[in-house]
Design an enzyme around this catalytic site. Structure first.
Site, PDB file in Angstrom:
ATOM      1  N   TYR A 239       0.877  -1.256  -0.156  1.00 51.39           N
ATOM      2  CA  TYR A 239       0.151   0.008  -0.036  1.00 51.39           C
ATOM      3  C   TYR A 239       0.618   1.228   0.055  1.00 51.39           C
ATOM      4  O   TYR A 239       1.423   2.007  -1.141  1.00 51.39           O
ATOM      5  CB  TYR A 239      -1.129  -0.060   1.219  1.00 51.39           C
ATOM      6  CG  TYR A 239      -2.177   1.122   0.826  1.00 51.39           C
ATOM      7  CD1 TYR A 239      -3.418   0.604   0.317  1.00 51.39           C
ATOM      8  CD2 TYR A 239      -2.027   2.153   1.246  1.00 51.39           C
ATOM      9  CE1 TYR A 239      -4.189   1.296   0.043  1.00 51.39           C
ATOM     10  CE2 TYR A 239      -2.879   3.172   0.893  1.00 51.39           C
ATOM     11  CZ  TYR A 239      -4.274   2.667   0.382  1.00 51.39           C
ATOM     12  OH  TYR A 239      -5.173   3.719   0.042  1.00 51.39           O
ATOM     13  N   LYS A 248      -1.226   8.360  -3.646  1.00 52.52           N
ATOM     14  CA  LYS A 248      -1.405   8.866  -2.270  1.00 52.52           C
ATOM     15  C   LYS A 248      -0.411  10.284  -2.035  1.00 52.52           C
ATOM     16  O   LYS A 248      -0.866  11.179  -1.629  1.00 52.52           O
ATOM     17  CB  LYS A 248      -1.557   7.912  -1.357  1.00 52.52           C
ATOM     18  CG  LYS A 248      -2.693   6.829  -1.261  1.00 52.52           C
ATOM     19  CD  LYS A 248      -3.960   7.486  -1.555  1.00 52.52           C
ATOM     20  CE  LYS A 248      -5.085   6.724  -1.789  1.00 52.52           C
ATOM     21  NZ  LYS A 248      -6.467   7.136  -2.103  1.00 52.52           N
TER      22      LYS A 248
END
Length: 401
Positions: A239, A248
């Site tokens: 992630y 992100k």
């Protein structure tokens, strides 16, 4: 009317059909969990991009009920066909619109690709005609692909580690029974990383701000937030340190660029939410097992998407101060990132295997939560009877049409 006897038609975490009654019940339960309004006066004018699922849905429901939000929600949902029901988000949106009408909220919904110029233009026209400007933009999109409106290029996101291959435990279900599997993913190349950033980073958020600002649709004191996630060091390789993490980071960089662009007339933040079972998160390898363990560890301390959306709204409307970290991100994940919680999750993660999965992880809860994303496995819903599957998309108000 189109009454159908519906079956889930699922394979693992993917469902072919959604159940309209189950989707309605899921929305009703979220609505009931939402705090009562503190006042009767009209709330802020908001644009929620990605209003039909996950944190976007929760933010929409909390905004409508607790803060008398006005404005527009945007989602991209499939209509019913001869072979399949409409998408779960279609049914959730239809019920959300009914609830909004019941409380007198001046809020409508637009179904379309938020990445496109056409939807940006239509949304801007509706906002200009009915409200003049918006006070708040909530950006909560998770998509597998994006067509760049400037170049026409189609970018496809991938969920892969960066720099090195990733091997880890994962949760799989065979005939409904949970088991521990082994996952091996090869590291992404530069093109895959860049494509994922184009889809899941801040490029489209920036285009929305540009489009609305150029038409004078940002009110004084305008705020915008984009939903993000950091998560545990357990999931970091796939992630935060993977292709999604690169996206992100781009989202966070975009928040800083928007702040510079607004020149003090508004402010942008990314919002770090806690773990949740969403249609997006179930696609991420190892997240299912991590989330199942986290739920077992936290128990009553688990924070739902509604809980977290309520906390976010309280900060956005100034009822409480913004809870910011040293990177100017709003943090909603303290309950997950508590050191004692993470230590317990790490211990369970290291020990969980075929013999201990039943006691070490809430796999049954996770499986049911995945089903509920599509309206299945919802207590009290009659799945044996035929259901009305032809549900219209909420109609715009006359002045919006």
């Amino acid at each position: 009317m189109t009454l159908r006897e519906i079956k889930p038609g699922n394979r693992g975490y993917l469902y072919v059909n959604s159940h309209p009654n189950g989707c309605q019940e899921v929305v009703d339960r979220m609505w009931q969990q939402t705090p009562d309004p503190a006042h009767d006066r009209p709330g802020p004018v908001a644009l929620v991009i990605g209003s039909s699922a996950g944190y976007g849905l929760a933010a929409t429901l909390v905004g409508l009920r607790a803060h008398r939000m006005r404005g527009l929600g945007i989602a991209f949902e499939a209509a019913e066909t001869e072979r399949r029901t409409a998408g779960a988000g279609w049914y959730r949106t239809a019920r959300t619109a009914e609830l909004a009408a019941e409380v007198g909220a001046d809020f409508t919904f637009l179904n379309g690709d938020a990445f496109s110029d056409g939807v940006k233009d239509e949304a801007a026209d509706r906002i200009a005609a009915r409200f003049g400007a918006i006070d708040l933009l909530i950006y909560s999109i998770a998509a597998p692909r994006r067509t760049d409106p400037l170049t026409g290029e189609v970018h496809h996101s991938v969920i892969k580690p960066l720099d090195a291959d990733y091997r880890a435990k994962t949760l799989v279900f065979e005939d409904g029974a949970p088991r521990i599997g082994e996952l091996h993913l090869q590291a992404a190349d530069e093109a895959e990383r860049d494509a994922t950033v184009q889809v899941m980073g801040g490029a489209d958020w920036q285009l929305w701000i540009d489009a609305l600002q150029s038409k004078g649709l940002l009110a004084d004191g305008f705020r915008t937030v984009a939903l993000s996630y950091v998560g545990s060091d357990i999931t970091a390789p796939i992630y935060r340190a993977g292709t999604i993490g690169a996206a992100k980071q781009d989202l966070e960089d975009t928040a800083r660029a928007i702040n510079t662009q607004l020149k003090g007339a508004g402010h942008a933040h990314t919002v770090v939410a806690g773990a949740a079972v969403t249609q997006a998160s179930t696609a991420i390898p190892s997240i299912a097992l991590y989330t199942s363990i986290l739920h077992r560890v936290t128990g009553e301390g688990w924070r739902t998407t509604v809980d977290q959306a309520a906390a976010l709204w309280n900060q956005l409307v100034g009822d409480v101060e913004l809870h910011l970290d040293d990177q100017d991100r709003v943090r909603l994940d303290d309950w997950e990132m508590n050191p004692e919680v993470q230590a317990a999750v790490r211990a369970a993660w290291d020990q969980v295997d075929a013999d201990t999965i039943a006691t070490g992880a809430d796999t049954g809860w996770f499986r049911d939560e995945v089903g509920r994303l599509y309206g299945w496995d919802v207590p009290g819903v009659d799945y044996e009877s035929a259901a009305e599957t032809t549900v219209p998309w909420p109609a715009p108000r006359p002045s919006d049409a």
